[in-house]
Design an enzyme around this catalytic site. Sequence first.
Site, mmCIF file in Angstrom:
data_model
loop_
_atom_site.group_PDB
_atom_site.id
_atom_site.type_symbol
_atom_site.label_atom_id
_atom_site.label_comp_id
_atom_site.label_asym_id
_atom_site.label_seq_id
_atom_site.Cartn_x
_atom_site.Cartn_y
_atom_site.Cartn_z
ATOM 1 N N ASP A 33 18.190 57.838 -9.732
ATOM 2 C CA ASP A 33 17.625 58.908 -8.913
ATOM 3 C C ASP A 33 18.571 60.103 -8.982
ATOM 4 O OD1 ASP A 33 16.071 60.324 -6.914
ATOM 5 O OD2 ASP A 33 15.434 58.374 -6.167
ATOM 6 N N TYR A 152 -0.206 68.711 -10.201
ATOM 7 C CA TYR A 152 0.081 67.301 -9.906
ATOM 8 C C TYR A 152 -0.992 66.389 -10.488
ATOM 9 C CZ TYR A 152 0.951 63.025 -7.226
ATOM 10 O OH TYR A 152 1.203 61.732 -6.872
ATOM 11 N N LYS A 156 -0.579 63.385 -13.501
ATOM 12 C CA LYS A 156 -0.937 61.979 -13.320
ATOM 13 C C LYS A 156 -2.079 61.561 -14.241
ATOM 14 C CE LYS A 156 2.137 60.972 -10.171
ATOM 15 N NZ LYS A 156 3.248 60.047 -10.494
#
Length: 258
Positions: A33, A152, A156
């Site tokens: 991360d 977004y 996806k």
Amino acid sequence: MSRTYLVTGAASGIGQATAERLRSQGDRVIGADLHDADIQVDLSTAAGREELIARAGELSGGSLDGVAAIAGLAAPIAATVAVNYFGAIGTLVGARPLLATSPAPRAVAVSSISSLQPADTALVELMLAGDEAGALALAEVLAAGADAHQIYASSKQALSRWLRRTAASADWAGAGIALNGVGPGVVITPMTRDLMATPESVAALLEMVPMPLNGPVEPEKVADLLCWLLGEGNSHVTGQIVFIDGGYDALTRSDTVW
């Protein structure tokens, strides 16, 4: 027998829940991360992706049993394309040689029900063509306009399409590597809590995104599904985007997909 996993986005949300779930069953997790992780890298950059794979190889001893590409952004900005698509693909493709050494290799990525919603076709095609510079340039244009929300969804959709077209290939299924994705509906995370602060706001959200089976989902429930897909027991499921959406997909696509 204990397995070794690489989990991106491990510091929060679904990634954190997945890492905790895997550790609780006795597996080793290498978390990645921006902060609070074994590998601290920025997956919006090519250098960050290269460092991720190099460090994962070092920390794993050159072998991984599973990879979970979970790191992502939901903001209407170009970086969402860089992380959600190119970061995820860089993680999966980069880690494939490490997976190939496992007797039961598995890989998963997190898509979204947004993959079913309106997207920018040109942006999706640029991502699938591997044109990161072109995709980021178009996303910058979209970010400044009325269709910024499509960034977004486009990221996806492209990720889901890549997974579907790649999973059955010689490099993946032919090498014994199961490759799948999950498509959550509204997930209860710090990012969405403001949208669900009152019963009225929850009702308004579910009117836009209907989830008739139990409503918004906790990240731990998504983690349970991811962990099954990553496990040795998943010997034949590949190339699937498994929706964990309380029925949203069934409601919105009905008889058009079966």
